[in-house]
Design a protein around this motif. Structure first.
Motif, short mmCIF file in Angstrom:
data_model
loop_
_atom_site.label_atom_id
_atom_site.label_comp_id
_atom_site.label_asym_id
_atom_site.label_seq_id
_atom_site.Cartn_x
_atom_site.Cartn_y
_atom_site.Cartn_z
N ASP A 97 31.68 53.89 41.31
CA ASP A 97 30.89 53.87 42.37
C ASP A 97 31.45 54.12 43.80
N ALA A 98 32.51 53.04 43.93
CA ALA A 98 32.96 53.05 45.45
C ALA A 98 34.06 53.96 45.68
N LEU A 99 35.13 54.47 44.52
CA LEU A 99 36.29 54.93 44.73
C LEU A 99 36.31 56.39 43.97
N PHE A 106 33.59 55.89 51.29
CA PHE A 106 34.69 54.81 51.54
C PHE A 106 35.57 54.97 52.36
N LEU A 107 36.24 55.99 52.62
CA LEU A 107 37.39 56.43 53.47
C LEU A 107 36.82 56.42 54.88
N HIS A 108 35.55 57.18 54.92
CA HIS A 108 35.16 57.37 56.36
C HIS A 108 34.46 56.02 56.72
N LYS A 117 30.36 44.76 55.24
CA LYS A 117 31.20 44.11 54.18
C LYS A 117 30.92 44.80 52.74
N LEU A 118 32.20 45.35 52.14
CA LEU A 118 32.25 45.80 50.81
C LEU A 118 32.76 44.98 49.91
N ILE A 119 32.19 44.59 48.95
CA ILE A 119 32.82 44.03 47.76
C ILE A 119 32.83 45.00 46.75
N ILE A 120 33.99 45.14 46.02
CA ILE A 120 34.26 46.21 44.91
C ILE A 120 34.79 45.54 43.70
N ILE A 160 44.73 52.13 50.12
CA ILE A 160 43.90 53.13 50.58
C ILE A 160 43.00 52.78 51.53
N ALA A 161 42.37 51.52 51.48
CA ALA A 161 41.57 50.90 52.79
C ALA A 161 42.27 50.74 53.69
#
Ligand SMILES: Cc1ncc(C[n+]2csc(CCOP(=O)(O)OP(=O)(O)O)c2C)c(N)n1
Length: 278
Positions: A97-99, A106-108, A117-120, A160-161
């Motif tokens: 979903d995230a990547l 995600f990149l933007h 806050k993003l918890i993957i 990446i983040a």
């Protein structure tokens, strides 16, 4: 610990969707502990997800929640944060979903440093749809769509983040729930875009195909795979091959997007409206 579950759980939604032994439960509990410790009022929280096993989490949280479309949780979250800047916006997402489908968003989001806050929950596979390969499936692993072994290299979410500009980046594993709660709590207190990648197990749809039929085997494999940052710094690239380094990688301050938007864009519009008497 006297966690106030009553305040935070929608018991009417139980039993949970997740398979017995799934690490997502550990992540959910860590999030509940963090909300409780920080004293966040559920009314202040906007808890958002896309599609997938992890994305079922908002269904069980008694707060403002939305279950959106696959890969688009961050776009909905961005809209919410822009119109309701006072809300504490938290997104939960699977690795696919995230990547994969949400990789562009995600990149933007990282680039903008918006206060989300993003918890993957990285279980290395598309769990909900039966175990297709994902960007974080380890090389050589067998999945529903890689019956001869995965030849694609694994994405490094942390790198990446960091490269895309996230101001808080950390990685932890469900095998260390105490540290996981601490890191999630820290990320929630960060002002700006925070990413926490949690290494988790999907023994049903990934483990089963890779000689790890039950959760204990898979958790043991995860525990052997992770290396704390303090130890990793003295290891050679060969020793680190196939390992996942855990810890806090980025924790810095930068102007926040919504504040800039209100001061620089909305402020300018108001000035022009006043100038032209609109
Ligand atoms: C546009 C779109 N494509 C595909 C799907 C089907 N689909 C639903 S969940 C999912 C995979 C979820 O995997 P992941 O994000 O890794 O989460 P997990 O289930 O492992 O938590 C897919 C492909 C969908 N719902 N929408």
């Amino acid at each position: 610990m006297n966690l106030s579950y009553e305040k935070l759980i929608r018991y009417e939604m139980y039993p949970v969707y997740w398979c017995p032994g799934c690490g997502i439960g550990v992540v959910f509990k860590s999030i509940l502990i963090s909300f409780d410790k920080l004293g966040w009022d559920p009314n202040e929280i906007a808890f958002i997800s896309g599609i997938g096993c992890t994305s079922r989490m908002p269904g069980y949280l008694k707060a403002n929640t939305i279950h959106t479309t696959h890969g688009r949780a961050l776009t909905f979250a961005t809209g919410i944060k822009l119109v309701k800047p006072d809300k504490k916006v938290v997104v939960v997402s699977g690795d696919g979903d995230a990547l994969a489908i949400g990789g562009n968003h995600f990149l933007h989001a990282c680039r903008r440093n918006i206060d989300i806050k993003l918890i993957i929950v990285n279980n290395g596979v598309y769990g909900m749809t039966g175990g297709q390969v994902s960007p974080t499936t380890p090389e050589g692993f067998f999945t529903e769509t890689t019956p001869y072994g995965n030849i694609d290299p694994e994405f490094d979410t942390v790198k990446i983040a960091e490269a895309a500009g996230a101001t808080y980046v950390a990685r932890e594993s469900v095998t260390r729930p105490f540290l996981l709660s601490k890191i999630i709590e820290k990320s929630l207190s960060h002002k700006g875009f925070a990413v926490v990648e949690v290494i988790s197990n999907c023994h049903i749809n990934l483990g089963r195909k890779n000689k790890m039929r039950n959760q204990l085997k898979m958790l043991k494999w995860i525990d052997e795979r992770i290396v704390p940052l303090s130890k990793a710094s003295s290891m050679t690239p060969e020793e680190l091959k196939g390992k996942l380094v855990t810890g806090e990688f980025v924790n810095k301050q930068k102007p926040e997007y919504v504040e800039q938007y209100y001061t620089q864009i909305i402020g300018k519009v108001k000035e022009l409206q006043a100038e032209f008497d609109l």
